[in-house]
Design an enzyme around this catalytic site. Structure first.
Site, PDB file in Angstrom:
ATOM      1  N   ASP A  57      29.284  26.264  10.358  1.00 35.43           N
ATOM      2  CA  ASP A  57      28.279  25.179  11.068  1.00 35.43           C
ATOM      3  C   ASP A  57      26.723  24.787  10.811  1.00 35.43           C
ATOM      4  O   ASP A  57      25.853  25.621  10.423  1.00 35.43           O
ATOM      5  CB  ASP A  57      28.517  25.340  13.029  1.00 35.43           C
ATOM      6  N   ASN A 107      35.302  19.466  21.623  1.00 36.42           N
ATOM      7  CA  ASN A 107      34.902  18.379  22.438  1.00 36.42           C
ATOM      8  C   ASN A 107      35.401  17.097  21.728  1.00 36.42           C
ATOM      9  O   ASN A 107      35.465  16.902  20.959  1.00 36.42           O
ATOM     10  CB  ASN A 107      33.083  18.053  21.328  1.00 36.42           C
ATOM     11  N   VAL A 133      31.321  14.494  14.737  1.00 32.39           N
ATOM     12  CA  VAL A 133      32.241  13.912  14.487  1.00 32.39           C
ATOM     13  C   VAL A 133      33.427  13.830  14.958  1.00 32.39           C
ATOM     14  O   VAL A 133      33.973  14.241  15.771  1.00 32.39           O
ATOM     15  CB  VAL A 133      31.453  15.015  13.588  1.00 32.39           C
ATOM     16  N   HIS A 151      37.293  19.247  15.359  1.00 30.84           N
ATOM     17  CA  HIS A 151      37.356  21.011  14.363  1.00 30.84           C
ATOM     18  C   HIS A 151      37.689  21.109  16.380  1.00 30.84           C
ATOM     19  O   HIS A 151      36.749  21.329  17.240  1.00 30.84           O
ATOM     20  CB  HIS A 151      36.290  20.449  14.230  1.00 30.84           C
ATOM     21  N   HIS A 170      35.596  24.839  17.575  1.00 32.76           N
ATOM     22  CA  HIS A 170      34.209  25.234  17.228  1.00 32.76           C
ATOM     23  C   HIS A 170      34.570  27.016  17.806  1.00 32.76           C
ATOM     24  O   HIS A 170      35.215  27.365  18.724  1.00 32.76           O
ATOM     25  CB  HIS A 170      32.982  25.021  18.196  1.00 32.76           C
TER      26      HIS A 170
HETATM   27  P1  AMP Z   1      30.497  18.252  17.788  1.00 32.72           P
HETATM   28  O1  AMP Z   1      29.347  17.830  18.405  1.00 32.72           O
HETATM   29  O2  AMP Z   1      31.836  18.953  18.540  1.00 32.72           O
HETATM   30  O3  AMP Z   1      31.414  16.928  17.814  1.00 32.72           O
HETATM   31  O4  AMP Z   1      30.574  18.975  16.600  1.00 32.72           O
HETATM   32  C1  AMP Z   1      30.346  18.868  15.343  1.00 32.72           C
HETATM   33  C2  AMP Z   1      29.853  19.615  15.017  1.00 32.72           C
HETATM   34  O5  AMP Z   1      29.319  19.848  13.503  1.00 32.72           O
HETATM   35  C3  AMP Z   1      28.194  20.440  15.561  1.00 32.72           C
HETATM   36  O6  AMP Z   1      28.386  21.766  15.813  1.00 32.72           O
HETATM   37  C4  AMP Z   1      27.328  19.970  13.899  1.00 32.72           C
HETATM   38  O7  AMP Z   1      25.693  21.028  14.060  1.00 32.72           O
HETATM   39  C5  AMP Z   1      28.677  20.527  13.057  1.00 32.72           C
HETATM   40  N1  AMP Z   1      27.818  19.624  11.247  1.00 32.72           N
HETATM   41  C6  AMP Z   1      27.287  18.170  11.195  1.00 32.72           C
HETATM   42  N2  AMP Z   1      27.040  18.294  10.103  1.00 32.72           N
HETATM   43  C7  AMP Z   1      27.390  18.792   9.449  1.00 32.72           C
HETATM   44  C8  AMP Z   1      28.028  19.864   8.363  1.00 32.72           C
HETATM   45  N3  AMP Z   1      27.323  18.834   6.979  1.00 32.72           N
HETATM   46  N4  AMP Z   1      28.618  20.746   7.728  1.00 32.72           N
HETATM   47  C9  AMP Z   1      28.534  21.679   8.852  1.00 32.72           C
HETATM   48  N5  AMP Z   1      28.773  21.560  10.305  1.00 32.72           N
HETATM   49  C10 AMP Z   1      28.175  20.653  10.261  1.00 32.72           C
END
Ligand code: AMP
Ligand code: ZN
Length: 115
Positions: free
Chosen positions: A31, A88, A97, A101, A103
């Site tokens: 992350d 989430n 995003v 995914h 976590h």
């Molecule tokens: P969520 O908020 O559950 O959708 O998680 C999205 C996650 O993606 C967050 O923890 C962000 O820090 C992570 N994230 C966003 N952009 C990137 C990236 N370019 N590479 C790796 N992780 C990312």
């Protein structure tokens, strides 16, 4: 593949990412904004926007995501001390995003209930 999806674009190599693992079905990314010493994201190559969009045919995929998270936790030395896995789903849960995914967080005590 969605051309507007951040994770699809990282998987396609269009945007850099720190890959901890990859195979034909999944990638595991570090992350970019880690919330714990270990904060990895287990991401299927298949684009599925949210948990609400999973199909019965994806059951195996989701099972493998958890098993992969457990293997990554083992590799990073937190399998026995403890770790957390989180999906989430949608805005109030903090999904930012829209490509599912899992976590994987570990390496420090994690409070409960989560914020
Ligand atoms: P969520 O908020 O559950 O959708 O998680 C999205 C996650 O993606 C967050 O923890 C962000 O820090 C992570 N994230 C966003 N952009 C990137 C990236 N370019 N590479 C790796 N992780 C990312
Ligand atoms: Zn995607």
């Amino acid at each position: 593949m969605s051309t507007t999806c951040l994770f699809c674009r990282i998987i396609a190599g269009e945007i850099p990412g720190r890959f901890l693992y990859q195979d034909e079905r999944f990638v595991v990314l570090q992350d970019v904004n880690p919330q714990a010493p270990l904060h990895a994201l287990v991401i299927p190559r298949k684009h599925v926007a949210t948990l609400n969009d999973l199909l019965p045919e994806d059951d195996g995929l989701v099972g493998e995501m958890f098993r992969r998270a457990a293997l990554v936790a083992r590799e990073h030395g937190v399998a026995d001390s403890g770790y957390r896995t989180v999906f989430n789903c949608n805005r109030e849960a903090g999904q930012t995003v829209f490509h599912i995914h899992l976590h994987l967080l570990g390496g420090r005590p994690l409070a409960w209930p989560p914020g």
